[in-house]
Scaffold this motif. Structure first.
Motif, PDB file in Angstrom:
ATOM      1  N   ALA A 179      14.254 -32.093  23.550  1.00 42.54           N
ATOM      2  CA  ALA A 179      13.787 -31.973  24.951  1.00 42.54           C
ATOM      3  C   ALA A 179      12.946 -33.205  25.308  1.00 42.54           C
ATOM      4  O   ALA A 179      12.182 -33.702  24.489  1.00 42.54           O
ATOM      5  CB  ALA A 179      12.947 -30.707  25.109  1.00 42.54           C
ATOM      6  N   PRO A 180      13.078 -33.698  26.568  1.00 43.46           N
ATOM      7  CA  PRO A 180      12.380 -34.933  26.974  1.00 43.46           C
ATOM      8  C   PRO A 180      10.909 -34.699  27.306  1.00 43.46           C
ATOM      9  O   PRO A 180      10.437 -34.997  28.407  1.00 43.46           O
ATOM     10  CB  PRO A 180      13.174 -35.369  28.201  1.00 43.46           C
ATOM     11  CG  PRO A 180      13.633 -34.090  28.822  1.00 43.46           C
ATOM     12  CD  PRO A 180      13.916 -33.154  27.662  1.00 43.46           C
ATOM     13  N   VAL A 181      10.144 -34.186  26.334  1.00 46.24           N
ATOM     14  CA  VAL A 181       8.765 -33.750  26.592  1.00 46.24           C
ATOM     15  C   VAL A 181       7.890 -34.924  27.025  1.00 46.24           C
ATOM     16  O   VAL A 181       7.150 -34.843  28.010  1.00 46.24           O
ATOM     17  CB  VAL A 181       8.183 -33.058  25.333  1.00 46.24           C
ATOM     18  CG1 VAL A 181       6.719 -32.693  25.546  1.00 46.24           C
ATOM     19  CG2 VAL A 181       8.996 -31.814  24.975  1.00 46.24           C
ATOM     20  N   ALA A 182       8.004 -36.036  26.316  1.00 45.17           N
ATOM     21  CA  ALA A 182       7.139 -37.194  26.625  1.00 45.17           C
ATOM     22  C   ALA A 182       7.494 -37.782  27.991  1.00 45.17           C
ATOM     23  O   ALA A 182       6.646 -38.327  28.688  1.00 45.17           O
ATOM     24  CB  ALA A 182       7.296 -38.252  25.532  1.00 45.17           C
ATOM     25  N   ASP A 183       8.767 -37.637  28.375  1.00 47.14           N
ATOM     26  CA  ASP A 183       9.225 -38.240  29.637  1.00 47.14           C
ATOM     27  C   ASP A 183       8.910 -37.342  30.826  1.00 47.14           C
ATOM     28  O   ASP A 183       8.304 -37.756  31.806  1.00 47.14           O
ATOM     29  CB  ASP A 183      10.744 -38.490  29.522  1.00 47.14           C
ATOM     30  CG  ASP A 183      11.323 -39.038  30.811  1.00 47.14           C
ATOM     31  OD1 ASP A 183      12.418 -38.619  31.198  1.00 47.14           O
ATOM     32  OD2 ASP A 183      10.631 -39.860  31.455  1.00 47.14           O
ATOM     33  N   THR A 184       9.292 -36.042  30.716  1.00 47.59           N
ATOM     34  CA  THR A 184       9.132 -35.153  31.886  1.00 47.59           C
ATOM     35  C   THR A 184       7.803 -34.396  31.878  1.00 47.59           C
ATOM     36  O   THR A 184       7.372 -33.909  32.933  1.00 47.59           O
ATOM     37  CB  THR A 184      10.289 -34.133  31.937  1.00 47.59           C
ATOM     38  OG1 THR A 184      10.280 -33.352  30.735  1.00 47.59           O
ATOM     39  CG2 THR A 184      11.629 -34.837  32.075  1.00 47.59           C
ATOM     40  N   GLY A 185       7.145 -34.321  30.712  1.00 51.32           N
ATOM     41  CA  GLY A 185       5.879 -33.581  30.641  1.00 51.32           C
ATOM     42  C   GLY A 185       4.844 -34.079  31.645  1.00 51.32           C
ATOM     43  O   GLY A 185       4.322 -33.290  32.461  1.00 51.32           O
ATOM     44  N   PRO A 186       4.572 -35.395  31.673  1.00 51.37           N
ATOM     45  CA  PRO A 186       3.568 -35.899  32.635  1.00 51.37           C
ATOM     46  C   PRO A 186       3.970 -35.662  34.097  1.00 51.37           C
ATOM     47  O   PRO A 186       3.130 -35.341  34.940  1.00 51.37           O
ATOM     48  CB  PRO A 186       3.508 -37.395  32.306  1.00 51.37           C
ATOM     49  CG  PRO A 186       3.986 -37.508  30.895  1.00 51.37           C
ATOM     50  CD  PRO A 186       5.013 -36.421  30.715  1.00 51.37           C
ATOM     51  N   ALA A 187       5.273 -35.770  34.375  1.00 50.67           N
ATOM     52  CA  ALA A 187       5.744 -35.573  35.762  1.00 50.67           C
ATOM     53  C   ALA A 187       5.562 -34.121  36.183  1.00 50.67           C
ATOM     54  O   ALA A 187       5.204 -33.837  37.336  1.00 50.67           O
ATOM     55  CB  ALA A 187       7.218 -35.987  35.866  1.00 50.67           C
ATOM     56  N   ILE A 188       5.782 -33.188  35.240  1.00 40.99           N
ATOM     57  CA  ILE A 188       5.567 -31.779  35.572  1.00 40.99           C
ATOM     58  C   ILE A 188       4.071 -31.492  35.708  1.00 40.99           C
ATOM     59  O   ILE A 188       3.628 -30.853  36.669  1.00 40.99           O
ATOM     60  CB  ILE A 188       6.220 -30.869  34.510  1.00 40.99           C
ATOM     61  CG1 ILE A 188       7.737 -31.082  34.472  1.00 40.99           C
ATOM     62  CG2 ILE A 188       5.896 -29.387  34.797  1.00 40.99           C
ATOM     63  CD1 ILE A 188       8.420 -30.438  33.268  1.00 40.99           C
TER      64      ILE A 188
END
Ligand code: API
Length: 283
Positions: A179-188
């Motif tokens: 899962a793209p946690v590092a990529d989408t985590g901050p955006a969420i």
């Protein structure tokens, strides 16, 4: 001034725990951030502060500061460390305590096997109280839950929104490890529909009683475990019709167990709480 602290963790979610009953603490966000900094300070995901209660029939007040220095409403893994700390420091003879938090009263209990079980209170499921701005969105029904479509990096993802006193956005993924946690985590975390920001959960269902979970935490980034995130993810999974209580949650830093009997009922969080070392820092 010298500040005494204990370094602790709950399934790898790590804390600086401070007795503010016997020490005078009057810090602002910059000082909290400095203490939590992993290079310029002691280093931790969160700082937990033990105070005398101001609410009736409580044993302690529990304040929580994220790594970014911001004070927040609740920390599930921290509540287990909290009760271990006050017991080990001789601040109470009790093994089950009532703890006042910004989000209400929680009840952690030291179990005979060394684990800790916490009554985290009932989840808040009304989007506006998470808080989540659902204005203009068409929710997607799944079981008893409503999934909300939010745009993240131009892609639409469907999230359950749950508050455990602190806000959570939970999405189901096929594989937490990719899962793209590092990529989408901050955006969420910073999505405009979450006015208080949000903790972003990535939930993989292994079977109806067993999940894997990663959480990009508000104010701390990805942690090795998130107690309120595990509560929120299991609540969402049960409401979606994917899970049955109790659920074993595999986080990267260890295992948590979550029990929930349904809407209006409290969520129970069980798991480890470990003291790593005691220290003193000159401020
Ligand atoms: N980052 C969270 C607070 C810590 C929660 C987590 N460490 C837990 O165990 O529940 C927030 O800003 O709401």
């Amino acid at each position: 001034m010298k500040l005494k602290f204990t370094k602790m963790h709950g399934a790898g979610n790590d804390f600086i725990v401070i007795d503010a009953i016997n020490q005078h603490i009057d810090f602002g966000p910059d000082q909290w951030r400095r203490l939590a900094d992993r290079r310029f300070g002691i280093g931790a995901d969160q700082i937990l502060v033990v105070e005398r209660p101001t609410a009736p029939d409580c044993d302690f007040r529990y304040r929580i500061f994220n790594n970014d220095g911001g004070e927040v409403e609740q920390c599930g893994n921290g509540s287990r460390a909290f009760v271990r700390f006050v017991s080990e420091q001789g601040l109470t003879p009790k093994r089950s305590i009532r703890v006042q938090t910004m989000a209400g009263i929680i009840t952690p209990r030291l179990e005979d096997d060394g684990s800790v079980t916490v009554d985290m209170g009932a989840p808040v499921l009304e989007p506006a109280r998470v808080p989540f701005d659902a204005g203009g969105l068409k929710g997607v029904a799944q079981g008893r839950d409503t999934l909300w479509p939010i745009a993240v990096h131009g892609q639409e993802i469907l999230v359950s929104v749950v508050s455990m006193g602190n806000p959570h956005a939970v999405q189901v993924v096929d594989d937490v490890d990719t899962a793209p946690v590092a990529d989408t985590g901050p955006a969420i975390e910073h999505h405009p529909r979450f006015p208080k920001r949000v903790n972003a959960g990535y939930l993989q269902v292994l079977d109806r009683g067993h999940v894997k979970l990663r959480v990009f935490e508000r104010g701390a980034g990805e942690t090795l475990a998130c107690g309120t995130g595990a509560c929120a993810a299991v609540v969402a999974g049960i409401r979606r019709g994917l899970l049955d209580s109790p659920v074993q949650v595999e986080a990267r830093g260890g295992a948590l167990t979550i029990g929930w009997a349904g809407e209006g009922e409290p969520v129970f969080l069980s798991g480890p709480a470990v003291s790593v070392f005691e220290g003193e820092i000159d401020l």
